[in-house]
Design an enzyme around this catalytic site. Structure first.
Site, PDB file in Angstrom:
ATOM      1  N   ASN A  17      50.482  52.123   3.244  1.00  0.00           N
ATOM      2  CA  ASN A  17      50.229  50.868   3.970  1.00  0.00           C
ATOM      3  C   ASN A  17      51.154  50.733   5.185  1.00  0.00           C
ATOM      4  O   ASN A  17      51.091  49.744   5.912  1.00  0.00           O
ATOM      5  CB  ASN A  17      50.351  49.650   3.042  1.00  0.00           C
ATOM      6  N   LYS A  20      56.671  50.643   5.074  1.00  0.00           N
ATOM      7  CA  LYS A  20      57.964  51.321   5.215  1.00  0.00           C
ATOM      8  C   LYS A  20      57.806  52.707   5.833  1.00  0.00           C
ATOM      9  O   LYS A  20      58.740  53.227   6.425  1.00  0.00           O
ATOM     10  CB  LYS A  20      58.633  51.482   3.835  1.00  0.00           C
ATOM     11  N   ASN A  76      55.499  45.408  -6.225  1.00  0.00           N
ATOM     12  CA  ASN A  76      55.145  46.621  -5.473  1.00  0.00           C
ATOM     13  C   ASN A  76      55.273  47.879  -6.327  1.00  0.00           C
ATOM     14  O   ASN A  76      54.344  48.676  -6.428  1.00  0.00           O
ATOM     15  CB  ASN A  76      56.036  46.744  -4.240  1.00  0.00           C
ATOM     16  N   TYR A 125      65.436  47.510  -9.453  1.00  0.00           N
ATOM     17  CA  TYR A 125      64.824  48.750  -8.962  1.00  0.00           C
ATOM     18  C   TYR A 125      64.672  49.741 -10.122  1.00  0.00           C
ATOM     19  O   TYR A 125      63.584  50.282 -10.362  1.00  0.00           O
ATOM     20  CB  TYR A 125      65.670  49.353  -7.836  1.00  0.00           C
ATOM     21  N   LYS A 129      61.041  51.164 -12.326  1.00  0.00           N
ATOM     22  CA  LYS A 129      60.641  52.557 -12.571  1.00  0.00           C
ATOM     23  C   LYS A 129      60.641  52.868 -14.069  1.00  0.00           C
ATOM     24  O   LYS A 129      59.790  53.627 -14.548  1.00  0.00           O
ATOM     25  CB  LYS A 129      61.601  53.503 -11.851  1.00  0.00           C
ATOM     26  N   LEU A 174      73.609  55.703   2.483  1.00  0.00           N
ATOM     27  CA  LEU A 174      74.918  56.129   2.976  1.00  0.00           C
ATOM     28  C   LEU A 174      74.829  57.149   4.118  1.00  0.00           C
ATOM     29  O   LEU A 174      75.402  56.926   5.194  1.00  0.00           O
ATOM     30  CB  LEU A 174      75.734  56.714   1.798  1.00  0.00           C
TER      31      LEU A 174
HETATM   32  N1  UDP Z   1      77.275  53.094   0.217  1.00  0.00           N
HETATM   33  C1  UDP Z   1      78.362  52.631   0.960  1.00  0.00           C
HETATM   34  N2  UDP Z   1      78.110  52.098   2.192  1.00  0.00           N
HETATM   35  C2  UDP Z   1      76.866  52.010   2.723  1.00  0.00           C
HETATM   36  C3  UDP Z   1      75.772  52.487   1.960  1.00  0.00           C
HETATM   37  C4  UDP Z   1      76.017  53.015   0.707  1.00  0.00           C
HETATM   38  O1  UDP Z   1      79.511  52.691   0.515  1.00  0.00           O
HETATM   39  O2  UDP Z   1      76.705  51.487   3.838  1.00  0.00           O
HETATM   40  C5  UDP Z   1      77.529  53.669  -1.106  1.00  0.00           C
HETATM   41  C6  UDP Z   1      76.773  52.974  -2.224  1.00  0.00           C
HETATM   42  O3  UDP Z   1      77.507  51.864  -2.707  1.00  0.00           O
HETATM   43  C7  UDP Z   1      76.644  54.103  -3.252  1.00  0.00           C
HETATM   44  C8  UDP Z   1      76.541  55.362  -2.377  1.00  0.00           C
HETATM   45  O4  UDP Z   1      77.069  54.995  -1.090  1.00  0.00           O
HETATM   46  O5  UDP Z   1      77.824  54.192  -4.022  1.00  0.00           O
HETATM   47  C9  UDP Z   1      75.125  55.849  -2.192  1.00  0.00           C
HETATM   48  O6  UDP Z   1      74.336  54.738  -1.829  1.00  0.00           O
HETATM   49  P1  UDP Z   1      72.860  54.888  -1.282  1.00  0.00           P
HETATM   50  O7  UDP Z   1      72.383  53.510  -0.917  1.00  0.00           O
HETATM   51  O8  UDP Z   1      72.817  55.945  -0.225  1.00  0.00           O
HETATM   52  O9  UDP Z   1      72.046  55.466  -2.518  1.00  0.00           O
HETATM   53  P2  UDP Z   1      71.864  54.888  -4.017  1.00  0.00           P
HETATM   54  O10 UDP Z   1      73.041  55.381  -4.802  1.00  0.00           O
HETATM   55  O11 UDP Z   1      71.767  53.409  -3.935  1.00  0.00           O
HETATM   56  O12 UDP Z   1      70.580  55.526  -4.458  1.00  0.00           O
END
Ligand code: UDP
Length: 315
Positions: A17, A20, A76, A125, A129, A174
């Protein structure tokens, strides 16, 4: 995934769709813009094509947002997938692959995490799943819809070609955020939580390259096509890297200073998520090619440098 399937000689129809996703990321095959939760569209799609296998990637993926707005995730990720499965059942399509997640484990009892460990997600989330995994088991038993759930750990990196990569708006992950700092699109990277029970106080994650995830999907599809019942597999490299280590690697790869700031924990984050992927290795014969996260960051950097504005740039 589309690129790999086409390379292997398969015919592919993509339904998205575009809430994203990006049309430009779909490098071939048929593209249908529409919603997964639209039963009449699904009816039209399934009744006019012979579909061997459905691969489902259409989920919202931001842990923090799922805590703020859980219904968005349940509607979703879970609800619309029920429409998809119902339509598959009606049209006799009996093979399904789900992008599941390490978030189904919550705060794991021990690491590396094996598939049999308790699943107590700590955010909506993960729960969205976990619910689907249970639904798929019921559908296998009741209707013979065979399925494989691939529990991704931290999907990262970009296609080696540099043509396709991550482009989320807003970006919350990250590695892309760190690289946006390197590109001076952001001033600094916020480290979410520095008081976790880990060696440097920041969260440990198991980063797995998107190309390796795609390879696992190809293997899982082959397994289902061979008549297998499918299964549940962790996909990770079996090594944990901290937020600080990833930032350091990005400094090395990009040659940029990448300013950082220590910030509070992000709600819903587990301290350590590291996979045992022995099952995928032995049963799917999966073996990740990118085991060094520095190489993963390097592929992402190639994409971000060439496409600083994502798919809005010319591909
Ligand atoms: N993280 C962070 N700063 C950011 C984004 C993510 O410190 O701006 C940390 C987040 O808290 C986690 C790790 O990086 O510990 C990976 O996060 P991401 O959102 O990439 O993936 P997730 O683990 O949520 O699938």
């Amino acid at each position: 995934m589309v690129k790999a399937l086409l390379d292997e000689g398969h015919s592919v129809a993509t339904l998205d769709n575009l809430s994203k996703g990006h049309h430009k990321a779909v490098l071939g095959g048929e593209f249908i813009q529409g919603d997964l939760g639209d039963p009449s569209l699904l009816k039209q799609i399934f009744s006019t094509r012979k579909i061997d296998c459905v691969m489902h990637f259409a989920a919202f993926i931001e842990v923090g947002e799922s805590v703020q707005d859980p219904l968005k995730y349940y509607v979703n990720n879970s609800g619309k997938t029920l429409e998809l499965l119902s339509s598959m059942k009606k049209h006799g399509v009996d093979k399904f692959i789900l992008s599941s997640t390490a978030a189904v484990y919550g705060e794991p009892e021990k690491t590396p995490i094996e598939e049999c460990q308790p699943q107590i997600p700590v955010n909506p989330y993960g729960r969205s799943k976990q619910f689907l995994e249970a639904v798929l088991q019921d559908c296998r038993e009741a209707y013979g819809i065979r399925s494989t759930c691939l529990r991704y750990f931290n999907a990262a990196g970009a296609d080696a070609s540099g043509l396709i990569g991550e482009d989320h708006n807003p970006e919350s992950h990250l590695i892309p955020i760190v690289l946006q700092v390197a590109l001076e699109q952001r001033k600094k990277i916020s480290i979410f939580g520095t008081d976790y029970p880990t060696p440097d106080g920041t969260c440990l994650r198991d980063y797995v390259h998107v190309t390796d995830l795609v390879q696992a999907h190809l293997l899982a599809a082959e397994q289902l096509m061979d008549g297998d019942q499918g299964g549940i597999y962790n996909l990770g490299c079996q090594q944990g890297f901290s937020v600080r280590q990833i930032i350091e690697m990005a400094r090395k790869v990009t040659g940029k200073s990448i300013p950082e700031i220590e910030s509070p924990r992000r709600p819903g984050d587990a301290a350590v998520l590291v996979a045992s992927s022995q099952m995928a290795r032995s049963e799917l014969c999966w073996s990740p090619k990118y085991e060094d996260p520095e190489e993963i960051v390097a592929t992402a950097w190639k994409w971000h440098q060439a496409h600083p504005n994502g798919y809005d740039d010319k591909v």
